[in-house]
Scaffold this motif. Structure first.
Motif, PDB file in Angstrom:
ATOM      1  N   VAL A  45       0.848  -1.191   0.000  1.00 39.29           N
ATOM      2  CA  VAL A  45       0.000   0.000   0.000  1.00 39.29           C
ATOM      3  C   VAL A  45       0.892   1.252   0.000  1.00 39.29           C
ATOM      4  O   VAL A  45       0.651   2.199  -0.741  1.00 39.29           O
ATOM      5  CB  VAL A  45      -0.939  -0.008   1.232  1.00 39.29           C
ATOM      6  N   SER A  51      -9.327  -7.028  -3.125  1.00 43.05           N
ATOM      7  CA  SER A  51      -8.911  -6.746  -1.754  1.00 43.05           C
ATOM      8  C   SER A  51      -9.994  -6.009  -0.982  1.00 43.05           C
ATOM      9  O   SER A  51     -10.789  -5.246  -1.561  1.00 43.05           O
ATOM     10  CB  SER A  51      -7.656  -5.865  -1.804  1.00 43.05           C
ATOM     11  N   ALA A  52      -9.975  -6.198   0.333  1.00 40.41           N
ATOM     12  CA  ALA A  52     -10.841  -5.414   1.218  1.00 40.41           C
ATOM     13  C   ALA A  52     -10.493  -3.930   1.131  1.00 40.41           C
ATOM     14  O   ALA A  52     -11.282  -3.081   1.564  1.00 40.41           O
ATOM     15  CB  ALA A  52     -10.677  -5.892   2.654  1.00 40.41           C
ATOM     16  N   GLN A  59       4.797 -15.563   4.313  1.00 41.22           N
ATOM     17  CA  GLN A  59       4.536 -14.127   4.281  1.00 41.22           C
ATOM     18  C   GLN A  59       5.691 -13.462   5.007  1.00 41.22           C
ATOM     19  O   GLN A  59       5.924 -13.705   6.181  1.00 41.22           O
ATOM     20  CB  GLN A  59       3.230 -13.804   4.999  1.00 41.22           C
ATOM     21  N   TYR A 114       6.753  -5.512   3.389  1.00 40.47           N
ATOM     22  CA  TYR A 114       5.342  -5.162   3.214  1.00 40.47           C
ATOM     23  C   TYR A 114       4.421  -6.267   3.688  1.00 40.47           C
ATOM     24  O   TYR A 114       3.260  -6.325   3.321  1.00 40.47           O
ATOM     25  CB  TYR A 114       5.055  -4.837   1.739  1.00 40.47           C
ATOM     26  N   SER A 115       4.971  -7.173   4.481  1.00 44.35           N
ATOM     27  CA  SER A 115       4.143  -8.287   4.912  1.00 44.35           C
ATOM     28  C   SER A 115       3.231  -7.811   6.036  1.00 44.35           C
ATOM     29  O   SER A 115       3.341  -6.700   6.527  1.00 44.35           O
ATOM     30  CB  SER A 115       5.010  -9.441   5.356  1.00 44.35           C
ATOM     31  N   GLY A 116       2.374  -8.683   6.464  1.00 43.92           N
ATOM     32  CA  GLY A 116       1.347  -8.286   7.414  1.00 43.92           C
ATOM     33  C   GLY A 116       1.822  -8.242   8.852  1.00 43.92           C
ATOM     34  O   GLY A 116       2.928  -8.678   9.196  1.00 43.92           O
ATOM     35  N   VAL A 117       0.935  -7.749   9.693  1.00 45.00           N
ATOM     36  CA  VAL A 117       1.260  -7.538  11.101  1.00 45.00           C
ATOM     37  C   VAL A 117       1.563  -8.865  11.809  1.00 45.00           C
ATOM     38  O   VAL A 117       2.404  -8.899  12.713  1.00 45.00           O
ATOM     39  CB  VAL A 117       0.116  -6.757  11.800  1.00 45.00           C
ATOM     40  N   THR A 176       5.133  -9.758  11.213  1.00 43.98           N
ATOM     41  CA  THR A 176       5.988  -8.784  11.909  1.00 43.98           C
ATOM     42  C   THR A 176       6.028  -9.073  13.418  1.00 43.98           C
ATOM     43  O   THR A 176       7.105  -9.156  14.015  1.00 43.98           O
ATOM     44  CB  THR A 176       5.458  -7.347  11.680  1.00 43.98           C
ATOM     45  N   ARG A 213      -9.096  -6.335  12.955  1.00 44.93           N
ATOM     46  CA  ARG A 213      -8.944  -6.888  11.606  1.00 44.93           C
ATOM     47  C   ARG A 213      -9.530  -8.301  11.571  1.00 44.93           C
ATOM     48  O   ARG A 213      -9.646  -8.974  12.601  1.00 44.93           O
ATOM     49  CB  ARG A 213      -7.451  -6.986  11.227  1.00 44.93           C
ATOM     50  N   ARG A 269       3.430   2.741  19.278  1.00 49.36           N
ATOM     51  CA  ARG A 269       4.023   3.818  18.487  1.00 49.36           C
ATOM     52  C   ARG A 269       2.902   4.770  18.064  1.00 49.36           C
ATOM     53  O   ARG A 269       1.742   4.554  18.403  1.00 49.36           O
ATOM     54  CB  ARG A 269       4.673   3.255  17.215  1.00 49.36           C
ATOM     55  N   ARG A 273      -0.707   4.697  12.658  1.00 50.19           N
ATOM     56  CA  ARG A 273      -0.330   4.763  11.250  1.00 50.19           C
ATOM     57  C   ARG A 273      -1.269   5.750  10.527  1.00 50.19           C
ATOM     58  O   ARG A 273      -2.486   5.611  10.661  1.00 50.19           O
ATOM     59  CB  ARG A 273      -0.514   3.376  10.652  1.00 50.19           C
ATOM     60  N   ASP A 308      -4.762   4.835   8.843  1.00 52.06           N
ATOM     61  CA  ASP A 308      -5.087   3.445   9.200  1.00 52.06           C
ATOM     62  C   ASP A 308      -6.602   3.257   9.307  1.00 52.06           C
ATOM     63  O   ASP A 308      -7.311   4.116   9.821  1.00 52.06           O
ATOM     64  CB  ASP A 308      -4.428   3.097  10.542  1.00 52.06           C
TER      65      ASP A 308
HETATM   66  C1  UD2 Z   1      -4.335  -4.825   4.746  1.00 49.38           C
HETATM   67  C2  UD2 Z   1      -3.593  -5.414   3.568  1.00 49.38           C
HETATM   68  C3  UD2 Z   1      -3.484  -4.408   2.460  1.00 49.38           C
HETATM   69  C4  UD2 Z   1      -4.839  -3.808   2.123  1.00 49.38           C
HETATM   70  C5  UD2 Z   1      -5.492  -3.266   3.377  1.00 49.38           C
HETATM   71  C6  UD2 Z   1      -6.906  -2.798   3.084  1.00 49.38           C
HETATM   72  C7  UD2 Z   1      -1.999  -7.001   4.490  1.00 49.38           C
HETATM   73  C8  UD2 Z   1      -0.576  -7.304   4.776  1.00 49.38           C
HETATM   74  N1  UD2 Z   1      -2.252  -5.797   3.974  1.00 49.38           N
HETATM   75  O1  UD2 Z   1      -3.591  -3.762   5.307  1.00 49.38           O
HETATM   76  O2  UD2 Z   1      -2.954  -5.033   1.322  1.00 49.38           O
HETATM   77  O3  UD2 Z   1      -5.640  -4.801   1.533  1.00 49.38           O
HETATM   78  O4  UD2 Z   1      -5.589  -4.285   4.372  1.00 49.38           O
HETATM   79  O5  UD2 Z   1      -7.468  -2.177   4.177  1.00 49.38           O
HETATM   80  O6  UD2 Z   1      -2.886  -7.819   4.680  1.00 49.38           O
HETATM   81  N2  UD2 Z   1       0.324  -2.842  12.825  1.00 49.38           N
HETATM   82  C9  UD2 Z   1       0.907  -2.633  14.044  1.00 49.38           C
HETATM   83  N3  UD2 Z   1       2.246  -2.874  14.169  1.00 49.38           N
HETATM   84  C10 UD2 Z   1       3.024  -3.323  13.123  1.00 49.38           C
HETATM   85  C11 UD2 Z   1       2.398  -3.552  11.878  1.00 49.38           C
HETATM   86  C12 UD2 Z   1       1.039  -3.297  11.749  1.00 49.38           C
HETATM   87  O7  UD2 Z   1       0.247  -2.236  14.992  1.00 49.38           O
HETATM   88  O8  UD2 Z   1       4.218  -3.527  13.327  1.00 49.38           O
HETATM   89  C13 UD2 Z   1      -1.122  -2.577  12.685  1.00 49.38           C
HETATM   90  C14 UD2 Z   1      -1.448  -1.610  11.568  1.00 49.38           C
HETATM   91  O9  UD2 Z   1      -1.346  -0.270  11.982  1.00 49.38           O
HETATM   92  C15 UD2 Z   1      -2.882  -2.008  11.253  1.00 49.38           C
HETATM   93  C16 UD2 Z   1      -2.917  -3.515  11.534  1.00 49.38           C
HETATM   94  O10 UD2 Z   1      -1.783  -3.783  12.350  1.00 49.38           O
HETATM   95  O11 UD2 Z   1      -3.782  -1.358  12.105  1.00 49.38           O
HETATM   96  C17 UD2 Z   1      -2.826  -4.379  10.292  1.00 49.38           C
HETATM   97  O12 UD2 Z   1      -1.720  -3.936   9.515  1.00 49.38           O
HETATM   98  P1  UD2 Z   1      -1.234  -4.714   8.200  1.00 49.38           P
HETATM   99  O13 UD2 Z   1      -0.164  -3.890   7.592  1.00 49.38           O
HETATM  100  O14 UD2 Z   1      -0.954  -6.127   8.494  1.00 49.38           O
HETATM  101  O15 UD2 Z   1      -2.537  -4.733   7.282  1.00 49.38           O
HETATM  102  P2  UD2 Z   1      -3.557  -3.559   6.867  1.00 49.38           P
HETATM  103  O16 UD2 Z   1      -4.872  -3.920   7.502  1.00 49.38           O
HETATM  104  O17 UD2 Z   1      -3.007  -2.222   7.097  1.00 49.38           O
END
Ligand code: UD2
Length: 323
Positions: free
Chosen positions: A84, A121-122, A180, A184-187, A190, A211, A266, A269, A272
């Motif tokens: 993203v 995608s959502a 994964q 750019y992988s998911g939370v 991470t 989520r 932190r 985002r 977000d």
């Molecule tokens: C997901 C999809 C993205 C897009 C989006 C649509 C993934 C990896 N990404 O983004 O492609 O479809 O949904 O809305 O599935 N977070 C933390 N700490 C970290 C990393 C993330 O708190 O170190 C939080 C982040 O701020 C968010 C949540 O975790 O609130 C999910 O983050 P993400 O990057 O896994 O996925 P998202 O929902 O932003």
């Protein structure tokens, strides 16, 4: 191909060496002739079974695509710029892959009279106005990535309408699972890395955001269902219908790994999305789809480094001959 089974067909998976694509390839390969088109910019050769045909190339390259798609019955379109933030930094660049190349894929499918199952995608929904989010919810993306996935999603529907092509768009919620990784992988990946390394688990903001995390093996099953459904020209949510807060997720992962990592907060985002959760009743009705892997067991299998619990999703009714 309408509702006939996928067994013994020839299929192309674009982005087939990537996170979701490679799990799909693994499930398909024992039963169908599989081709993979991937430029290996983020995908890995090691993820691919030996008996698949690999065309190394860019999905934006019409010649490579033409070669890969010749004579196929189904195209699973997973090649994309998935970041993203990259789409925010350079919208035209990701548009070329996420939109222009997707149109090439659809055009190629038209030539071949092939079904298309496209990874949407959502992100198309932006900030949901109602939870859970159904497919009829307003679409107001908050990033170029979301706009691009919406274009793909709409073109996919339109190709069914205008050209009578059997197409399906799958709107993935937060997908997680083995393979994964990367910036750019998911939370979940991470947090898992942080917990294993004993480093602070970094929550963005208050951690109250929620989520819907869906395991990649369930996403594979949704793809297999989409490959044979008669209900084409439609978009389907692919999630579990369950939501968890990021704060709770951090604790779940810390516990599952027996980690003593501190959980830290932190800055939130920017942009977000506060809450996201799928209404999967349409997918249930039309595809017979329902998520099987609960979050706790999905995380447990990641922690234990077990192979994905997809063993053979193709062994079920998904690809059985339809009589
Ligand atoms: C997901 C999809 C993205 C897009 C989006 C649509 C993934 C990896 N990404 O983004 O492609 O479809 O949904 O809305 O599935 N977070 C933390 N700490 C970290 C990393 C993330 O708190 O170190 C939080 C982040 O701020 C968010 C949540 O975790 O609130 C999910 O983050 P993400 O990057 O896994 O996925 P998202 O929902 O932003």
């Amino acid at each position: 191909m309408d509702s006939s089974a996928i067994r013994d067909k020839t299929v192309l998976v674009t982005g087939g060496a990537g996170f979701i694509g490679s799990h799909l390839v693994e499930a398909l390969a024992p039963h169908t002739e599989v081709r993979v088109l991937d430029d290996f910019s983020t995908g890995e050769r090691a993820y691919l079974p030996e008996d698949v045909t690999v065309i190394e190339g860019d999905v934006r390259d019409p010649i490579a695509l033409q070669r890969a798609a010749r004579g196929v019955d189904v195209i699973f379109h997973h090649a994309a710029v998935v970041s993203v933030s990259q789409s925010v930094d350079a919208p035209r660049q990701s548009n070329r892959t996420n939109v222009d190349a997707s149109l090439l894929v659809l055009e190629q499918a038209r030539q071949e009279d092939a079904r298309v199952v496209a990874a949407s995608s959502a992100a198309v929904y932006g900030h949901p106005v109602e939870l859970p989010v159904s497919e009829t919810a307003p679409t107001e993306p908050t990033s170029p990535y979301g706009v691009q996935k919406l274009a793909l999603d709409q073109y996919t529907r339109l190709y069914a309408e205008l050209y009578d092509l059997p197409t399906v768009a799958l709107r993935y919620f937060n997908v997680y699972g083995p393979r994964q990784r990367g910036p750019y992988s998911g939370v979940i990946s991470t947090f898992l890395e942080q917990a294993r390394a004993g480093e602070p688990i970094t929550i963005d903001g208050d951690g109250e955001q929620t989520r819907d995390f869906v395991h990649v093996s369930d996403v594979v099953r949704a793809n297999l269902r989409a490959a044979t459904t008669g209900e084409t020209g439609e978009a389907y949510n692919v999630g579990t219908g369950e939501r968890i807060s990021i704060g709770e997720l951090a604790e779940t992962i810390r516990d599952a790994t027996d980690s003593s990592s501190p959980i830290v907060h932190r800055e939130p985002r920017p942009g977000d999305i506060r809450h996201s959760g799928a209404d999967i009743s349409k997918a249930d009705r039309a595809l017979g789809f329902e998520a099987r892997v609960g979050l706790e067991s999905g995380i447990r299998s990641l922690v234990d480094d077990e192979p994905a619990p997809l063993a053979s999703p193709i062994g079920d009714d998904t690809v059985a001959d339809p009589e």
